[in-house]
Design a protein around this motif. Sequence first.
Motif, PDB file in Angstrom:
ATOM      1  N   LYS A   1       0.833  -1.210   0.000  1.00  0.00           N
ATOM      2  CA  LYS A   1       0.000   0.000   0.000  1.00  0.00           C
ATOM      3  C   LYS A   1       0.870   1.263   0.000  1.00  0.00           C
ATOM      4  N   GLY A   2       1.779   1.338   0.967  1.00  0.00           N
ATOM      5  CA  GLY A   2       2.647   2.520   1.053  1.00  0.00           C
ATOM      6  C   GLY A   2       3.483   2.685  -0.209  1.00  0.00           C
ATOM      7  N   THR A   3       3.966   1.564  -0.735  1.00  0.00           N
ATOM      8  CA  THR A   3       4.814   1.574  -1.936  1.00  0.00           C
ATOM      9  C   THR A   3       4.033   2.130  -3.133  1.00  0.00           C
TER      10      THR A   3
ATOM     11  N   SER B   1      -1.649   8.467   5.316  1.00  0.00           N
ATOM     12  CA  SER B   1      -1.347   7.131   5.848  1.00  0.00           C
ATOM     13  C   SER B   1      -1.440   7.196   7.366  1.00  0.00           C
ATOM     14  N   THR B   2      -2.423   6.484   7.924  1.00  0.00           N
ATOM     15  CA  THR B   2      -2.564   6.522   9.388  1.00  0.00           C
ATOM     16  C   THR B   2      -1.327   5.893  10.051  1.00  0.00           C
ATOM     17  N   GLY B   3      -0.752   4.871   9.411  1.00  0.00           N
ATOM     18  CA  GLY B   3       0.468   4.258   9.965  1.00  0.00           C
ATOM     19  C   GLY B   3       1.598   5.277  10.054  1.00  0.00           C
ATOM     20  N   ASP B   4       1.796   6.069   8.983  1.00  0.00           N
ATOM     21  CA  ASP B   4       2.863   7.092   8.982  1.00  0.00           C
ATOM     22  C   ASP B   4       2.594   8.153  10.049  1.00  0.00           C
TER      23      ASP B   4
ATOM     24  N   ASP C   1      -4.459   5.470   2.910  1.00  0.00           N
ATOM     25  CA  ASP C   1      -3.546   4.314   2.911  1.00  0.00           C
ATOM     26  C   ASP C   1      -3.530   3.722   4.327  1.00  0.00           C
ATOM     27  N   GLY C   2      -4.097   2.521   4.446  1.00  0.00           N
ATOM     28  CA  GLY C   2      -4.172   1.900   5.776  1.00  0.00           C
ATOM     29  C   GLY C   2      -5.351   2.418   6.582  1.00  0.00           C
ATOM     30  N   PHE C   3      -6.254   3.110   5.966  1.00  0.00           N
ATOM     31  CA  PHE C   3      -7.471   3.643   6.591  1.00  0.00           C
ATOM     32  C   PHE C   3      -8.567   3.659   5.530  1.00  0.00           C
TER      33      PHE C   3
ATOM     34  N   GLN D   1       2.524 -16.022   3.178  1.00  0.00           N
ATOM     35  CA  GLN D   1       3.955 -16.355   3.168  1.00  0.00           C
ATOM     36  C   GLN D   1       4.792 -15.213   2.593  1.00  0.00           C
ATOM     37  N   GLU D   2       4.293 -14.620   1.500  1.00  0.00           N
ATOM     38  CA  GLU D   2       4.993 -13.500   0.859  1.00  0.00           C
ATOM     39  C   GLU D   2       4.960 -12.263   1.773  1.00  0.00           C
ATOM     40  N   LEU D   3       3.826 -12.043   2.448  1.00  0.00           N
ATOM     41  CA  LEU D   3       3.721 -10.881   3.356  1.00  0.00           C
ATOM     42  C   LEU D   3       4.769 -10.977   4.456  1.00  0.00           C
TER      43      LEU D   3
ATOM     44  N   ARG E   1       8.283 -10.269   3.098  1.00  0.00           N
ATOM     45  CA  ARG E   1       8.514  -8.831   2.826  1.00  0.00           C
ATOM     46  C   ARG E   1       8.711  -8.049   4.125  1.00  0.00           C
ATOM     47  N   LEU E   2       7.846  -8.341   5.119  1.00  0.00           N
ATOM     48  CA  LEU E   2       7.893  -7.530   6.342  1.00  0.00           C
ATOM     49  C   LEU E   2       9.152  -7.824   7.154  1.00  0.00           C
ATOM     50  N   LEU E   3       9.554  -9.103   7.206  1.00  0.00           N
ATOM     51  CA  LEU E   3      10.798  -9.424   7.933  1.00  0.00           C
ATOM     52  C   LEU E   3      11.987  -8.739   7.265  1.00  0.00           C
ATOM     53  N   LYS E   4      11.958  -8.672   5.937  1.00  0.00           N
ATOM     54  CA  LYS E   4      13.050  -8.000   5.209  1.00  0.00           C
ATOM     55  C   LYS E   4      13.048  -6.503   5.551  1.00  0.00           C
ATOM     56  N   ARG E   5      11.840  -5.896   5.544  1.00  0.00           N
ATOM     57  CA  ARG E   5      11.781  -4.472   5.882  1.00  0.00           C
ATOM     58  C   ARG E   5      12.233  -4.252   7.329  1.00  0.00           C
ATOM     59  N   GLY E   6      11.906  -5.214   8.209  1.00  0.00           N
ATOM     60  CA  GLY E   6      12.347  -5.121   9.599  1.00  0.00           C
ATOM     61  C   GLY E   6      13.864  -5.004   9.678  1.00  0.00           C
TER      62      GLY E   6
ATOM     63  N   SER F   1       6.276  -7.126 -10.152  1.00  0.00           N
ATOM     64  CA  SER F   1       7.166  -5.981  -9.912  1.00  0.00           C
ATOM     65  C   SER F   1       6.324  -4.768  -9.490  1.00  0.00           C
ATOM     66  N   VAL F   2       6.961  -3.855  -8.762  1.00  0.00           N
ATOM     67  CA  VAL F   2       6.262  -2.666  -8.270  1.00  0.00           C
ATOM     68  C   VAL F   2       5.667  -1.885  -9.450  1.00  0.00           C
ATOM     69  N   SER F   3       6.420  -1.790 -10.579  1.00  0.00           N
ATOM     70  CA  SER F   3       5.907  -0.994 -11.707  1.00  0.00           C
ATOM     71  C   SER F   3       4.750  -1.710 -12.417  1.00  0.00           C
ATOM     72  N   GLU F   4       4.803  -3.049 -12.496  1.00  0.00           N
ATOM     73  CA  GLU F   4       3.676  -3.793 -13.100  1.00  0.00           C
ATOM     74  C   GLU F   4       2.391  -3.522 -12.316  1.00  0.00           C
ATOM     75  N   ILE F   5       2.509  -3.568 -11.000  1.00  0.00           N
ATOM     76  CA  ILE F   5       1.322  -3.363 -10.159  1.00  0.00           C
ATOM     77  C   ILE F   5       0.846  -1.907 -10.282  1.00  0.00           C
ATOM     78  N   ALA F   6       1.793  -0.974 -10.310  1.00  0.00           N
ATOM     79  CA  ALA F   6       1.431   0.449 -10.461  1.00  0.00           C
ATOM     80  C   ALA F   6       0.668   0.660 -11.768  1.00  0.00           C
TER      81      ALA F   6
HETATM   82  P1  B4P Z   1       0.727   0.600   8.359  1.00  0.00           P
HETATM   83  O1  B4P Z   1       1.704   1.683   8.497  1.00  0.00           O
HETATM   84  O2  B4P Z   1      -0.525   0.878   7.584  1.00  0.00           O
HETATM   85  O3  B4P Z   1       1.617  -0.557   7.760  1.00  0.00           O
HETATM   86  P2  B4P Z   1       1.424  -1.865   6.891  1.00  0.00           P
HETATM   87  O4  B4P Z   1       0.045  -2.404   6.967  1.00  0.00           O
HETATM   88  O5  B4P Z   1       2.534  -2.720   7.356  1.00  0.00           O
HETATM   89  O6  B4P Z   1       1.638  -1.537   5.353  1.00  0.00           O
HETATM   90  P3  B4P Z   1       2.704  -0.617   4.611  1.00  0.00           P
HETATM   91  O7  B4P Z   1       1.903   0.274   3.748  1.00  0.00           O
HETATM   92  O8  B4P Z   1       3.612   0.061   5.516  1.00  0.00           O
HETATM   93  O9  B4P Z   1       3.662  -1.617   3.838  1.00  0.00           O
HETATM   94  P4  B4P Z   1       3.743  -1.902   2.283  1.00  0.00           P
HETATM   95  O10 B4P Z   1       2.608  -2.818   2.111  1.00  0.00           O
HETATM   96  O11 B4P Z   1       3.820  -0.739   1.378  1.00  0.00           O
HETATM   97  O12 B4P Z   1       0.227   0.070   9.799  1.00  0.00           O
HETATM   98  C1  B4P Z   1       1.104  -0.188  10.875  1.00  0.00           C
HETATM   99  C2  B4P Z   1       0.311  -0.297  12.196  1.00  0.00           C
HETATM  100  O13 B4P Z   1      -0.285   0.991  12.526  1.00  0.00           O
HETATM  101  C3  B4P Z   1      -0.860  -1.260  12.229  1.00  0.00           C
HETATM  102  O14 B4P Z   1      -0.456  -2.593  12.516  1.00  0.00           O
HETATM  103  C4  B4P Z   1      -1.738  -0.636  13.370  1.00  0.00           C
HETATM  104  O15 B4P Z   1      -1.245  -0.987  14.645  1.00  0.00           O
HETATM  105  C5  B4P Z   1      -1.556   0.849  13.183  1.00  0.00           C
HETATM  106  N1  B4P Z   1      -2.610   1.467  12.340  1.00  0.00           N
HETATM  107  C6  B4P Z   1      -2.394   2.085  11.139  1.00  0.00           C
HETATM  108  N2  B4P Z   1      -3.559   2.520  10.619  1.00  0.00           N
HETATM  109  C7  B4P Z   1      -4.545   2.167  11.497  1.00  0.00           C
HETATM  110  C8  B4P Z   1      -5.958   2.308  11.492  1.00  0.00           C
HETATM  111  N3  B4P Z   1      -6.607   2.905  10.482  1.00  0.00           N
HETATM  112  N4  B4P Z   1      -6.665   1.807  12.548  1.00  0.00           N
HETATM  113  C9  B4P Z   1      -6.036   1.222  13.573  1.00  0.00           C
HETATM  114  N5  B4P Z   1      -4.708   1.039  13.637  1.00  0.00           N
HETATM  115  C10 B4P Z   1      -3.946   1.502  12.611  1.00  0.00           C
HETATM  116  O16 B4P Z   1       5.179  -2.588   2.068  1.00  0.00           O
HETATM  117  C11 B4P Z   1       5.726  -3.604   2.836  1.00  0.00           C
HETATM  118  C12 B4P Z   1       7.087  -4.042   2.263  1.00  0.00           C
HETATM  119  O17 B4P Z   1       6.895  -4.758   1.050  1.00  0.00           O
HETATM  120  C13 B4P Z   1       8.049  -2.893   1.918  1.00  0.00           C
HETATM  121  O18 B4P Z   1       9.308  -3.193   2.422  1.00  0.00           O
HETATM  122  C14 B4P Z   1       8.064  -2.848   0.395  1.00  0.00           C
HETATM  123  O19 B4P Z   1       9.322  -2.469  -0.128  1.00  0.00           O
HETATM  124  C15 B4P Z   1       7.752  -4.284   0.025  1.00  0.00           C
HETATM  125  N6  B4P Z   1       7.038  -4.366  -1.245  1.00  0.00           N
HETATM  126  C16 B4P Z   1       6.024  -3.548  -1.653  1.00  0.00           C
HETATM  127  N7  B4P Z   1       5.592  -3.915  -2.887  1.00  0.00           N
HETATM  128  C17 B4P Z   1       6.341  -5.012  -3.249  1.00  0.00           C
HETATM  129  C18 B4P Z   1       6.368  -5.859  -4.416  1.00  0.00           C
HETATM  130  N8  B4P Z   1       5.538  -5.667  -5.445  1.00  0.00           N
HETATM  131  N9  B4P Z   1       7.239  -6.884  -4.436  1.00  0.00           N
HETATM  132  C19 B4P Z   1       8.095  -7.091  -3.392  1.00  0.00           C
HETATM  133  N10 B4P Z   1       8.131  -6.325  -2.279  1.00  0.00           N
HETATM  134  C20 B4P Z   1       7.256  -5.285  -2.200  1.00  0.00           C
END
Ligand code: B4P
Length: 190
Positions: A14-16, A31-34, A85-87, A119-121, A124-129, A175-180
């Motif tokens: 989503k963020g990407t 982005s509520t997460g940001d 994004d995330g909301f 599995q893919e999620l 990805r997340l462990l790598k970002r960690g 790929s990120v651009s294919e999805i975009a």
């Molecule tokens: P968020 O910040 O929303 O985080 P997220 O769900 O992990 O997704 P994000 O957008 O960051 O990651 P992305 O998929 O782009 O939420 C974090 C926390 O905040 C929540 O758990 C919650 O506690 C709280 N929160 C936020 N909003 C809330 C709400 N509305 N209500 C309540 N609580 C809330 O990317 C992930 C990784 O994948 C990246 O490293 C990226 O490089 C990689 N990636 C992306 N696209 C790829 C691709 N096509 N191929 C390979 N890798 C890829």
Amino acid sequence: MLNIVLFGPPGAGKGTQADFLIKNYNLIHLSTGDILRSEIKEGTTLGLEAKKLMNNGLLVPDDVVIGMIKSQLEKNPTSNGFIFDGFPRTQKQAKELDKLLNKKSTSISVMLSLKVDDQELIKRLLKRGIDSGRADDQNENIITNRINEYNIKTTPLKDYYRLQNKLHEINGIGSVSEIANKLNQIIDNL
Ligand code: B4P
């Protein structure tokens, strides 16, 4: 106005993808997460409360995130539109968002839902960690909690938008651009 709900499990991209959409369509990215992470960084009371929940993979209370979105909408009265994004992540958030947009005489145009298997999620997340040091990406149990929260509380929102003919599901693997490109096509055909 073009108002997009960017949807999907944690790590779906989503963020990407939001980074491309804001440039292509001149939208404001909310982005509520940001916003929550910046509150944590600044050490505000809200940030301290949110940190405990986020670091356990749990959702932050609805009223907190709704308040954050309300103030961001008020700060941007002349925007072309918004990317949410995330909301929303719960039914209550979705209903309150509709009310807030209604007050601005607008509404959600489309929900773009990215589909990625668990599995893919986790991969990805462990790598970002490792790359970013983000606390909620460091541990597989926390990531599993986030995926469970998504499956229980957030997935039902697809039906909320499907019933309004606004749901578009997209394969989030590739790929990120294919999805975009796929997202751009959907928006251009609205
Ligand atoms: P968020 O910040 O929303 O985080 P997220 O769900 O992990 O997704 P994000 O957008 O960051 O990651 P992305 O998929 O782009 O939420 C974090 C926390 O905040 C929540 O758990 C919650 O506690 C709280 N929160 C936020 N909003 C809330 C709400 N509305 N209500 C309540 N609580 C809330 O990317 C992930 C990784 O994948 C990246 O490293 C990226 O490089 C990689 N990636 C992306 N696209 C790829 C691709 N096509 N191929 C390979 N890798 C890829």
